[in-house]
Design an enzyme around this catalytic site. Structure first.
Site, PDB file in Angstrom:
ATOM      1  N   GLY A  45       4.376  -7.270 -25.228  1.00  0.00           N
ATOM      2  CA  GLY A  45       4.038  -8.675 -25.030  1.00  0.00           C
ATOM      3  C   GLY A  45       3.550  -9.353 -26.292  1.00  0.00           C
ATOM      4  O   GLY A  45       3.956  -9.004 -27.405  1.00  0.00           O
ATOM      5  N   SER A  46       2.638 -10.300 -26.096  1.00  0.00           N
ATOM      6  CA  SER A  46       2.307 -11.244 -27.168  1.00  0.00           C
ATOM      7  C   SER A  46       1.742 -10.624 -28.439  1.00  0.00           C
ATOM      8  O   SER A  46       1.797 -11.262 -29.489  1.00  0.00           O
ATOM      9  CB  SER A  46       1.310 -12.264 -26.648  1.00  0.00           C
ATOM     10  N   VAL A  47       1.177  -9.425 -28.365  1.00  0.00           N
ATOM     11  CA  VAL A  47       0.678  -8.829 -29.614  1.00  0.00           C
ATOM     12  C   VAL A  47       1.823  -8.712 -30.623  1.00  0.00           C
ATOM     13  O   VAL A  47       1.599  -8.721 -31.831  1.00  0.00           O
ATOM     14  CB  VAL A  47       0.028  -7.437 -29.405  1.00  0.00           C
ATOM     15  N   PHE A  48       3.041  -8.669 -30.099  1.00  0.00           N
ATOM     16  CA  PHE A  48       4.211  -8.528 -30.959  1.00  0.00           C
ATOM     17  C   PHE A  48       4.438  -9.767 -31.822  1.00  0.00           C
ATOM     18  O   PHE A  48       5.073  -9.706 -32.866  1.00  0.00           O
ATOM     19  CB  PHE A  48       5.452  -8.268 -30.084  1.00  0.00           C
ATOM     20  N   LYS A  49       3.870 -10.909 -31.364  1.00  0.00           N
ATOM     21  CA  LYS A  49       4.023 -12.154 -32.140  1.00  0.00           C
ATOM     22  C   LYS A  49       3.422 -12.011 -33.532  1.00  0.00           C
ATOM     23  O   LYS A  49       3.822 -12.713 -34.469  1.00  0.00           O
ATOM     24  CB  LYS A  49       3.359 -13.315 -31.408  1.00  0.00           C
TER      25      LYS A  49
END
Lengths: 104, 571
Positions: free
Chosen positions: B280-284
Site C-alpha cells: 500500500g501507500s508506504v510504497f509511495k
C-alpha cells in the site's frame, strides 16, 4: 660362568619387577587421565548448562518487569534539565528521575 | 639300508655328544632368551597400549549427532547453545520382563506408545532400541530409579534457547539429531559448520554473532504484542534495520514461534521475510523518490489530482480528496493515490521498472536465514500496473526486501543489503549509489514533515527528541473475488533521527480492528504510526541514541552525553 647365570637371573627378576611395576603405574595413570578427562567433560557440560541458565535468567522478558518495578524505563527527553538548579528544583520525594512507561 | 645306517648313527651319537654339548646349551639358551623376549615384548606392548577401556562401541552409528556452535546476539548475549541431555535406550536381549518395562515406563511417559515399544522389545535380535531421546535430568532420574534391567542412557546434545520464543522465527530450529533445518540454525550448518559427534561432546567453534540485539528484539516483540492487543489485530511484524550497514537489529513476527518446539502451522509463518504482501501507500515513498531522482518533478511541482483516474476497469481515487491541485510534497503528505499514479505514468512503465530493479525490488534476495520470499510482480506490466504499483498495489513484497529499498531512500542514496550476521567493525561497506544524495535529503525532509506537521498522517509516531520521520500505509488485503475493505494491512515506515538517519523501523499490523484506541478506524495513522512511535521511544536508548531537546522548537537544546550511553558486553 655360574656367576654370570646368577646375575642374569637376578637381572631378569629385577627387570620383570620393574616392567611389571611400570606397567601397573601406567595403568594407574591411564585411569587418572580418563578420570580427569571425564571431569573436564563434565565441567564443560556444567559450564554449558550454567551459561544457558544464566542467559535464561537474564532474558529480557524476565528482566523487564523487574526493572519496571524498580521504576526504571527508557531514557526520555524529560530527564534533561538546563541547569543543576533546574534539576534540583524538580526533585520531589516521589520523583526518582525515571519516567513511567510512555504512551499509555 | 637300515642295517647300514645303524652303526654310523650310534657312533655319531656318542662321539659328538661331548663336542655338541655347548652348542645345544646355546640353542636352548637362545630359545629361552627368545621366549623371555617375546614375553617382555608382550608386556611392553600391553604397558604401552593398555588393555583398552573396556567400553563397548555397540551403537556408535545410531547415536550420531551434531555439536553446534553457540548463537549470540551482537553484544555477545546467548541466544542458542548446546546442553547435555539423556537419551534412553533399551537392549532387548537384556530385558527380562517386557511387560514390566513397558508398564513402568508408561508411568513416567504417559504418552508412550506401548504397542510399538512392546514390538521393538520383542525382537531379540536387536541390541539397540531408542525409547525416548533428549530427556530432562529429572525424567532421566525417574527412569533410573525404576531400576529396570536392559535400559540404559546415552548422553547427547540438545539445543537450548535460553530466550524462549525470542527471535524464534529468525533462529529457525534443529531436528532431533541437533542438525539445523531452518533459519539461522540452517545457516550454521551450511556455512559456519558443525561437528559430527558421538555422545555429548560440545563444539569448540567460536559462537555465531548475529546482528540483532536481544534488548531491541524483546522491546519490538513486546510492543507488537501490545499493539496486537490494543488494535485486536491478527498478527504483526516489525523490522529495525541499520540504514548504513544493512544489519537487522530486530526482526519480529507475531504470532511467535518457539524454536525449541517447532511447528509447521501456516498461521505462524515469518511475516518479515517468509511471505509477501501488497504494502500500500508506504510504497509511495519509492514512487516519489523515483520522480524526484529522475528529475521529473520537484517537491513544488503541482499536479492536478482532482479528477479520478480510470485505467481499464480500475478507478483510482483518493481516500480523502482535497479538491485542489497538490504539489508533489502534498501528494506525499496527504498520500494521494491519484498523484502517485500520475507521477508513475509520467515516468512510464519502463523507467519505473528500471528504478525498482535498481532498488533490488524485482529480483529474488537472500539473507543468512534463507531466501526471502520472492516478489510477486504483475504478469504483464502495462499502464494500469504502473499506476497501481505507484501506490503499492498489484505488487507484493516481503517487508524485509521493501525495508532494504526504503533504507536506501533515507541513507543518502546508497544500496542496502540486509544481513542477520554482525559485520566486523572494520569492514568497510561499499557505497553503491542508487539514488542521488539530493533526492535522499528531500525525501528525508518530506518524511520528517509527515510526522512533525499537525496535518501529517504520521503525527502519532512523533517521539520527542528523536526526529522521527515516516510514511503510513493502509493496504486492503486481497480476498476471494476482490479486495476486502475492512481487512487491511496497516503499516508505518519510519526512520530516525531524520537529520542523519541511523535506523529504519518498519511496523506492520495485520487486520487490525477499529477499536476505541484507534477512534474506530483501521487507518495506519491511528494504529501503526503510534505503535512505531512507542517502539522508537523504547529502542532509541537501547541502540545508543538518546533523545535531545535540540529538535523541539522552543526547547533549550539539551542533549544527553552521548558517550554515556550504556553498552555492555558479556562473554
Amino acid at each position: 660362568m655360574r656367576i654370570v647365570i646368577l646375575a642374569a637371573l637376578l637381572m631378569t627378576l629385577a627387570s620383570a619387577f620393574v616392567l611389571y611395576s611400570s606397567n601397573y603405574d601406567t595403568r594407574q595413570f591411564e585411569l587418572r587421565v580418563a578420570e580427569q578427562e571425564r571431569a573436564i567433560e563434565k565441567a564443560r557440560g556444567d559450564i554449558a548448562v550454567l551459561k544457558a541458565e544464566r542467559a535464561h535468567l537474564a532474558r529480557p522478558d524476565r528482566i523487564e518487569p523487574l526493572a519496571r518495578a524498580l521504576g526504571l524505563g527508557p531514557a526520555s527527553e524529560k530527564q534533561l534539565a538546563s541547569s543543576p538548579d533546574d534539576a534540583l528544583a524538580r526533585l520531589t520525594p516521589d520523583a526518582t528521575g525515571s519516567v513511567q512507561r510512555k504512551g499509555n | 639300508m637300515n642295517g647300514n645306517e645303524q652303526p654310523r648313527d650310534s657312533s655319531a651319537e656318542t662321539a659328538p655328544r661331548a663336542a655338541n654339548g655347548p652348542l645345544r646349551t646355546l640353542i636352548a639358551t637362545a630359545a629361552m632368551a627368545l621366549f623371555f623376549m617375546a614375553i617382555g615384548a608382550q608386556l611392553v606392548r600391553l604397558a604401552l597400549m593398555g588393555l583398552g577401556d573396556g567400553s563397548i562401541s555397540l551403537n556408535e552409528a545410531v547415536a550420531q549427532s551434531f555439536a553446534r556452535p553457540d548463537i549470540v546476539d551482537r553484544n555477545g548475549r546467548l541466544l542458542a547453545t548446546d546442553v547435555e541431555a539423556y537419551s534412553l535406550f533399551a537392549d532387548p536381549a537384556r530385558v527380562i520382563d517386557r511387560d514390566e518395562v513397558v508398564e513402568k515406563l508408561a508411568v513416567v511417559f504417559p504418552d508412550l506408545d506401548r504397542a510399538a515399544l512392546r514390538r521393538d522389545l520383542s525382537d531379540r535380535n536387536r541390541r539397540f532400541v531408542w525409547v525416548r531421546r533428549l530427556l530432562s535430568p529429572r525424567t532421566a532420574q525417574q527412569v533410573h530409579e525404576l531400576g529396570l534391567p536392559g535400559l540404559d542412557f546415552r548422553r547427547e546434545l540438545r539445543r537450548a534457547y535460553p530466550g524462549g520464543k525470542l527471535a524464534g522465527h529468525l533462529l529457525g530450529h534443529v531436528n532431533i539429531d541437533n542438525k539445523g533445518v531452518a533459519g539461522i540454525e540452517r545457516y550454521v550448518d551450511e556455512v559456519v559448520g558443525v561437528e559430527s559427534v558421538q555422545g555429548a561432546t560440545l563444539a569448540e567453534r567460536p559462537p555465531v554473532r548475529l546482528s540483532i540485539d536481544i534488548g531491541v528484539q524483546h522491546a519490538v516483540e513486546a510492543e507488537l504484542a501490545d499493539a496486537v492487543q490494543r488494535f485486536e489485530a491478527q498478527g504483526a511484524a516489525a523490522i529495525v534495520l541499520d540504514v548504513g550497514t544493512g544489519e537487522v537489529m530486530a526482526s519480529a513476527s507475531l504470532p511467535t514461534v518457539d524454536p525449541g518446539q517447532p511447528s509447521t502451522s501456516l498461521g505462524n509463518l515469518d511475516k518479515v521475510a517468509g511471505s509477501t504482501f501488497e504494502l500500500g501507500s508506504v510504497f509511495k515513498t519509492l514512487t516519489i523518490a523515483m520522480a524526484l531522482d529522475s528529475g521529473l518533478a520537484t517537491p513544488e511541482t503541482v499536479l492536478d489530482v482532482r479528477k479520478e483516474l480510470t485505467a481499464g476497469r480500475f478507478t483510482i481515487k483518493d481516500l480523502h480528496p482535497l479538491r485542489r491541485p497538490l504539489s508533489v510534497a502534498e501528494v506525499f503528505l496527504h498520500s494521494s493515490n491519484v498523484g502517485s499514479a500520475m507521477l508513475a505514468t509520467q515516468a512510464g512503465a519502463q523507467r519505473f521498472q528500471d528504478f525498482l530493479r535498481q532498488m533490488q525490488l524485482l529480483g529474488p534476495m537472500r539473507t543468512e536465514a534463507g531466501p526471502i520470499a520472492p516478489p510477486q510482480l504483475p504478469q504483464r506490466w502495462g499502464d494500469v500496473e504502473t499506476m497501481t504499483t505507484a501506490y503499492g498495489h498489484g505488487i507484493a513484497l516481503a517487508p524485509l526486501q521493501f525495508a532494504a529499498a526504503a533504507a536506501s531512500v533515507v541513507n543518502g542514496g546508497h544500496k542496502v543489503t540486509p544481513t542477520f550476521v554482525k559485520r566486523p567493525e572494520d569492514s568497510g561497506i561499499a557505497e553503491i549509489p542508487v539514488l542521488s544524495a539530493n533526492t535522499s535529503a528531500t525525501m528525508r525532509t518530506l518524511m520528517r514533515r509527515n510526522v512533525a506537521e499537525r496535518a501529517g498522517t504520521g503525527k502519532r509516531a512523533e517521539v520527542a527528541g528523536y526526529e522521527v520521520g515516516g510514511k503510513t500505509g493502509t493496504a486492503e488485503m486481497p480476498g476471494v473475488g476482490g479486495y476486502r475493505e475492512k481487512a487491511v494491512i496497516s503499516s508505518f515506515l519510519s526512520a530516525f533521527p531524520m537529520s542523519k538517519p541511523r535506523y529504519l523501523v518498519f511496523v506492520l499490523l495485520f487486520e487490525p480492528k477499529g477499536t476505541t484506541e484507534s477512534g474506530g478506524e483501521v487507518l495506519a495513522s491511528r494504529n501503526a504510526a503510534p505503535t512505531a512511535g512507542r517502539l522508537i521511544s523504547r529502542i532509541g536508548p537501547l541502540l545508543g541514541l538518546l533523545p535531545t531537546q535540540a529538535a523541539i522548537p522552543g526547547a533549550p537544546g539539551l542533549a544527553f552525553d552521548a558517550s554515556s550511553a550504556a553498552k555492555y558486553e558479556t562473554r
